[in-house]
Motif scaffolding. Structure first.
Motif, PDB file in Angstrom:
ATOM      1  N   PRO A 277      -3.607   1.978  -5.430  1.00 37.02           N
ATOM      2  CA  PRO A 277      -4.640   1.276  -4.184  1.00 37.02           C
ATOM      3  C   PRO A 277      -5.728   2.607  -4.210  1.00 37.02           C
ATOM      4  CG  PRO A 277      -2.508   1.882  -3.465  1.00 37.02           C
ATOM      5  CD  PRO A 277      -2.312   1.932  -4.897  1.00 37.02           C
ATOM      6  N   GLU A 278      -6.930   2.129  -3.677  1.00 36.76           N
ATOM      7  CA  GLU A 278      -7.658   3.434  -3.015  1.00 36.76           C
ATOM      8  C   GLU A 278      -7.296   4.161  -1.887  1.00 36.76           C
ATOM      9  OE1 GLU A 278     -11.458   1.183  -3.438  1.00 36.76           O
ATOM     10  OE2 GLU A 278     -10.826   0.550  -5.278  1.00 36.76           O
ATOM     11  N   ARG A 279      -6.516   4.996  -1.773  1.00 36.70           N
ATOM     12  CA  ARG A 279      -6.006   5.427  -0.702  1.00 36.70           C
ATOM     13  C   ARG A 279      -6.890   6.801  -0.165  1.00 36.70           C
ATOM     14  NH1 ARG A 279      -0.098   6.107  -1.151  1.00 36.70           N
ATOM     15  NH2 ARG A 279      -0.192   6.899   0.912  1.00 36.70           N
TER      16      ARG A 279
ATOM     17  N   GLN B  14       0.242   8.953  11.691  1.00 37.40           N
ATOM     18  CA  GLN B  14      -1.371   8.520  11.776  1.00 37.40           C
ATOM     19  C   GLN B  14      -1.752   8.096  13.142  1.00 37.40           C
ATOM     20  OE1 GLN B  14      -2.780   6.110   8.605  1.00 37.40           O
ATOM     21  NE2 GLN B  14      -1.585   7.211   7.214  1.00 37.40           N
TER      22      GLN B  14
ATOM     23  N   ASN C 210      -5.568   9.961   3.865  1.00 42.11           N
ATOM     24  CA  ASN C 210      -4.062   9.352   3.869  1.00 42.11           C
ATOM     25  C   ASN C 210      -3.548   9.725   2.544  1.00 42.11           C
ATOM     26  OD1 ASN C 210      -4.769   8.151   6.299  1.00 42.11           O
ATOM     27  ND2 ASN C 210      -5.096   6.374   5.248  1.00 42.11           N
TER      28      ASN C 210
ATOM     29  N   ASN D  74      -0.284  12.117   2.273  1.00 39.55           N
ATOM     30  CA  ASN D  74       0.698  12.124   3.222  1.00 39.55           C
ATOM     31  C   ASN D  74       1.972  11.449   2.612  1.00 39.55           C
ATOM     32  OD1 ASN D  74      -0.624  12.605   5.340  1.00 39.55           O
ATOM     33  ND2 ASN D  74      -0.578  10.740   6.585  1.00 39.55           N
ATOM     34  N   GLY D  75       1.995  11.346   1.311  1.00 41.82           N
ATOM     35  CA  GLY D  75       3.223  10.582   0.954  1.00 41.82           C
ATOM     36  C   GLY D  75       4.507  11.450   0.746  1.00 41.82           C
TER      37      GLY D  75
ATOM     38  N   LEU E 281      -7.383  -0.635   9.505  1.00 45.16           N
ATOM     39  CA  LEU E 281      -8.533   0.151   8.916  1.00 45.16           C
ATOM     40  C   LEU E 281      -8.087   1.654   8.688  1.00 45.16           C
ATOM     41  CD1 LEU E 281     -11.549  -1.395  10.885  1.00 45.16           C
ATOM     42  CD2 LEU E 281     -11.006  -1.688   8.717  1.00 45.16           C
ATOM     43  N   LEU E 282      -7.463   2.158   9.670  1.00 47.43           N
ATOM     44  CA  LEU E 282      -6.740   3.466   9.495  1.00 47.43           C
ATOM     45  C   LEU E 282      -5.850   3.924   8.483  1.00 47.43           C
ATOM     46  CD1 LEU E 282      -6.360   6.469  11.177  1.00 47.43           C
ATOM     47  CD2 LEU E 282      -4.387   5.279  12.261  1.00 47.43           C
TER      48      LEU E 282
ATOM     49  N   GLU F 276       0.901  -1.237  -0.122  1.00 49.29           N
ATOM     50  CA  GLU F 276       0.183  -0.072  -0.027  1.00 49.29           C
ATOM     51  C   GLU F 276       0.889   1.283  -0.085  1.00 49.29           C
ATOM     52  OE1 GLU F 276      -3.334   0.065  -0.192  1.00 49.29           O
ATOM     53  OE2 GLU F 276      -3.457  -2.021  -0.362  1.00 49.29           O
TER      54      GLU F 276
ATOM     55  N   MET G 208       4.626   7.625   8.071  1.00 51.71           N
ATOM     56  CA  MET G 208       3.307   7.828   7.588  1.00 51.71           C
ATOM     57  C   MET G 208       2.743   6.922   8.892  1.00 51.71           C
ATOM     58  SD  MET G 208       3.664   7.432   3.445  1.00 51.71           S
ATOM     59  CE  MET G 208       1.791   7.132   3.143  1.00 51.71           C
TER      60      MET G 208
ATOM     61  N   ARG H 249      -4.665   1.412   6.196  1.00 52.16           N
ATOM     62  CA  ARG H 249      -4.495   0.210   4.859  1.00 52.16           C
ATOM     63  C   ARG H 249      -3.362  -0.387   5.022  1.00 52.16           C
ATOM     64  NH1 ARG H 249      -8.154   0.783   1.100  1.00 52.16           N
ATOM     65  NH2 ARG H 249      -7.160  -0.556  -0.142  1.00 52.16           N
TER      66      ARG H 249
ATOM     67  N   HIS I 281      -9.386   7.503   4.060  1.00 49.15           N
ATOM     68  CA  HIS I 281      -9.175   8.106   5.457  1.00 49.15           C
ATOM     69  C   HIS I 281      -8.410   9.439   5.374  1.00 49.15           C
ATOM     70  CE1 HIS I 281     -10.730   4.389   7.035  1.00 49.15           C
ATOM     71  NE2 HIS I 281     -10.039   3.902   6.174  1.00 49.15           N
TER      72      HIS I 281
END
Lengths: 496, 119
Positions: free
Chosen positions: B102-104, A426, B109, B112-113, A441-442, A416, A422, A444, B107
Motif C-alpha cells: 500500500p502507498e503508505r 498517531q 506513516n 511507524n512499523g 485519512l490520517l 493496511e 500505531m 489509512r 502522511h
C-alpha cells in the motif's frame, strides 16, 4: 477523463431486493403474492443467506441442516426457489444505489451491480445496472472482527466462516478446534464440528455461567426459531459426551504461531470484567473460531443515504426505519440484520412487513389492506423483538472486554498493516482528529479491500475511548460508491 | 488442515487443477478455499510486509483468502477471493504470493512499523 459507467446489461424491476437471506426471501414471497415484480440480488451462487448457506448445486447432501431449528427457513427457501414469479441475479454484489432524482419517473432508483468471481481484479463483464421503483436492503451481517494479537494468523477464523465450510462445502476445516467468544452460535458450530467427526479442544464463554446459561436456555431465538430449549440441551449433551469442555469467564488473549496457528493463550475474566493476564493458559489447536457478536453490513444502506444509529451490541450502525420498515430515504426499505442483529425469524418477519409496505406504495394494495395484512407479522415482531434484544444484551461481552484485548501489538487494520499502537500514537500526535473518517485519512485505516469492514468497530471504539465521547460522535467511515471493490478499468469499460 | 466430509454426501464431477505446480483433484461446486484447505495449504497470500494470511470470513467480505488464479487456457494470473471462486477444470492456482505494497508515505506513516508487528 470523465468516468462513464458502462452498461453491459440493464434490467428493470418494480422491487429490487438486495440480499437473498431470510429477510429478502420472505419479502420476495409476500411482495410477489401481491403482484409486485421482484428481482433479488445476492453475492452467493444460491439463495439462503448465511443462516441457510446451501451446498453448491452440484452436491447432493442427504440430510442438509436436518436440525428442526432450520425447518421454517428451509421451507421458505424451498418455496422461493421454486417460485417462477421471482427474478434472480446471483453472484452479484451491489456496488451502489443511486436515486435518479426524479421521483415521478418510472424507476427512481438505479442499482449498479458487480458480478462476483469473474476476476476480482477486473476481468470479465462490465457491471450491470438494475432499475427499480422500490429497493429493499436486506444485506445481513457478518461476524464481528475482534482485534487481539494474532487474530490475522492463518487458522484464526470467524466461527460463522467455519460453520459455512461445514454447512455448505462439507469440509471440516481443521484438526483441533477451539472456540472463544460470548455468543451461543459457538456452541452450535462446535456441535456441528463434533458431529462431522472433528475434534474440539473447548468452547470458551467470556461471561459468567449464570449469564451464559440464561442465554443458553434460548439461543435459538438468536439463531432461528423460538422456544427450542431441547435443541440446546441436545447440543450440550453431545458436547459433553464428546468430552468437549465448555468453560465460562475465559477468553482469548492471543493467537500464537509463525505461519499458522499453533496455540491460543487464554485468560480468566474476573467478575468485574477485567482479564487476568497472570493466570494465562495455553491451548494447542490449529483452528480458532471467534464468536462474540455480529456486525451489520450497513455500507450499502449508508451509501444510499439511509440514516443509521450506533448500537454496539446489535451490530454497530443499524438502519433507522418506521413501522413499515421504510428507511429515511423515500422508496428505500430495510429489513433483517441491517436494522439490528436479531436472528433469522425476526429478519423474515421484517421482510414480510417491508413487502407489504412496498406493495402499498406501488398501489398493489390499498392502505387499509396494508394495515390489515401487517397486523399479524407486526404483533409477532414486537413480541419477539423485545426478547431478542434482551438476549443480545446477554450475549454481548461488554465493550471493555474488547478494549482489553486490543493491546498495542494487535493488528487494527489488516489491509493496511496498521496496529492498535500505531493508531494510538498517531491520534495522540493529532488531537484535532475526532472522527473515523478523519482518522482514515490520517492513518489509512479502512482504505484496503475490505473497505473498513474489519477495522471500523475497533477504530470507533478506540477513538471513543481515547477522546471520551460516545461512538455516535466518532461516526462511521463515510460510505461511498462502490460499496464493494470494482476495478476502475471495469467501470470505464476498459478491461485491458 | 481440512478434511472432506464423506458421510451422506455426493460431490460434483471430479475436476483437475494445478496448485503451486502440483495436479490436484477437486469436485465441481467446491470453492477454491475448500480445495486449498483440503490440500493442506496454510498461507493463501502474504501482505506487503510478509505476514501470512488465509480465509477468515468465508463469505466474500474480508478479502483475506485471495490467491492468484489463471483461468483454464489462460496464462494471466489474477487475484481472486478463494471463498467465492468455484473450482473449474484446468485452473492454475498460486498461493503464498505477496500482495502489492500500500502507498503508505503520504502522511509520514511509513516508518511507524518498527515498534510493533510482533505476534
Amino acid at each position: 477523463m470523465a468516468m462513464v459507467i458502462t452498461v453491459a446489461i440493464a434490467v428493470a424491476t418494480e422491487l429490487a431486493i438486495v440480499g437473498a437471506g431470510p429477510a429478502g426471501m420472505a419479502a420476495a414471497e409476500v411482495a410477489a403474492g401481491h403482484g409486485v415484480e421482484v428481482t433479488l440480488v445476492d453475492e452467493q451462487a444460491v439463495p439462503g443467506g448465511q443462516f441457510l448457506r446451501q451446498p453448491p448445486p452440484q452436491f447432493g447432501v442427504s440430510d442438509w441442516l436436518g436440525d428442526p431449528v432450520y425447518r421454517e427457513g428451509r421451507r421458505l427457501l424451498e418455496r422461493v426457489s421454486a417460485d417462477r414469479r421471482l427474478e434472480w441475479i446471483m453472484r452479484s454484489s451491489v456496488a451502489g444505489i443511486f436515486s435518479n432524482g426524479d421521483d415521478d419517473g418510472d424507476e427512481p432508483f438505479t442499482l449498479v451491480l458487480n458480478p462476483v468471481g469473474e476476476g476480482d481484479s477486473g476481468e470479465g463483464g462490465a457491471p450491470r445496472q438494475l432499475s427499480a421503483r422500490r429497493v429493499l436492503i436486506a444485506s445481513g451481517c457478518f461476524d464481528l472482527p475482534v482485534a487481539f494479537p494474532g487474530w490475522t494468523l492463518p487458522g484464526v477464523m470467524a466461527a460463522g466462516g467455519i460453520q459455512a465450510f461445514v454447512k455448505s462445502q462439507q469440509l471440516v476445516p481443521g484438526k483441533r478446534f477451539l472456540f472463544a467468544g460470548s455468543h451461543p452460535l459457538q456452541l452450535v458450530v462446535a456441535d456441528q464440528i463434533v458431529q462431522a467427526g472433528g475434534s474440539v479442544a473447548g468452547v470458551l464463554f467470556a461471561q459468567s455461567s449464570s449469564r451464559a446459561l440464561a442465554l443458553l436456555k434460548h439461543p435459538s431465538v438468536l439463531l432461528g426459531n423460538a422456544d427450542k430449549l431441547s435443541q440446546t440441551a441436545g447440543i450440550l449433551w453431545r458436547l459433553r459426551r464428546a468430552g468437549v469442555p465448555v468453560r465460562f469467564r475465559q477468553t482469548v488473549l492471543s493467537a500464537n504461531g509463525t505461519d499458522s496457528l499453533e496455540s491460543v493463550t487464554t485468560v480468566p475474566v474476573g467478575p468485574d470484567g477485567a482479564i487476568d493476564s497472570d493466570a494465562a493458559e495455553e491451548i494447542e489447536c490449529d483452528r480458532l473460531g471467534v464468536c462474540f457478536a455480529f456486525s451489520t453490513s450497513s455500507e450499502l444502506a449508508r451509501q444510499a443515504g439511509v440514516d443509521c444509529r450506533w448500537d454496539a451490541s446489535r451490530g454497530g450502525w443499524i438502519a433507522k426505519h418506521d413501522d413499515n420498515m421504510a428507511s429515511s430515504v423515500p422508496g428505500v426499505f430495510v429489513a433483517g440484520e441491517t436494522t439490528g442483529v436479531a436472528g433469522s425469524d425476526i429478519a423474515a418477519l421484517e421482510g414480510q412487513v417491508a413487502a407489504i409496505g412496498c406493495a402499498a406504495e406501488l398501489g398493489k394494495i390499498d392502505a387499509r389492506q396494508a394495515v390489515e395484512l401487517a397486523r399479524l407479522p407486526r404483533r409477532q415482531l414486537s413480541r419477539r423483538a423485545r426478547f431478542a434484544r434482551l438476549l443480545s444484551e446477554l450475549a454481548w461481552p461488554g465493550a471493555s472486554l474488547f478494549d482489553q484485548l486490543m493491546s498495542d501489538s494487535a493488528t487494527l487494520c489488516k489491509c493496511e498493516g496498521l496496529t492498535v499502537g500505531m493508531l494510538r500514537t498517531q491520534l495522540g500526535r493529532h488531537p484535532d482528529i475526532r472522527t473515523a473518517s478523519a482518522a482514515k485519512l490520517l492513518s489509512r485505516a479502512g482504505m484496503g479491500l475490505c473497505q473498513g469492514r474489519y477495522c471500523h468497530f475497533a477504530l470507533t471504539r478506540l477513538m471513543a475511548r481515547q477522546l471520551g465521547v460516545p461512538e455516535e460522535r466518532v461516526g462511521g467511515f463515510t460510505s461511498r460508491f462502490p460499496a464493494k471493490p470494482v476495478s476502475i478499468g471495469r467501470l470505464i469499460g476498459d478491461d485491458s | 488442515m481440512g478434511r472432506l466430509i464423506s458421510d451422506k454426501i455426493r460431490r460434483g464431477r471430479a475436476v483437475s487443477l494445478s496448485v503451486n505446480g502440483s495436479t490436484v483433484t477437486a469436485y465441481e461446486g467446491e470453492t477454491l478455499a475448500a480445495v486449498l484447505l483440503a490440500e493442506e495449504v496454510v498461507v493463501f497470500n502474504r501482505t506487503a510486509s510478509g505476514e501470512p494470511r488465509a480465509p477468515y470470513c468465508n463469505m466474500g467480505t474480508c478479502f483475506e483468502c485471495q490467491v492468484k488464479v489463471a483461468e483454464p487456457g489462460s496464462a494471466a494470473f489474477r487475484w481472486m477471493r478463494a471463498c467465492v471462486t468455484p473450482a473449474a477444470d484446468g485452473m492454475t492456482i498460486r498461493t503464498g504470493e505477496r500482495l502489492s505494497a500500500p502507498e503508505r508515505d503520504h502522511h509520514g506513516n511509513g516508518n511507524n512499523g518498527g515498534n510493533s508487528g510482533g505476534d
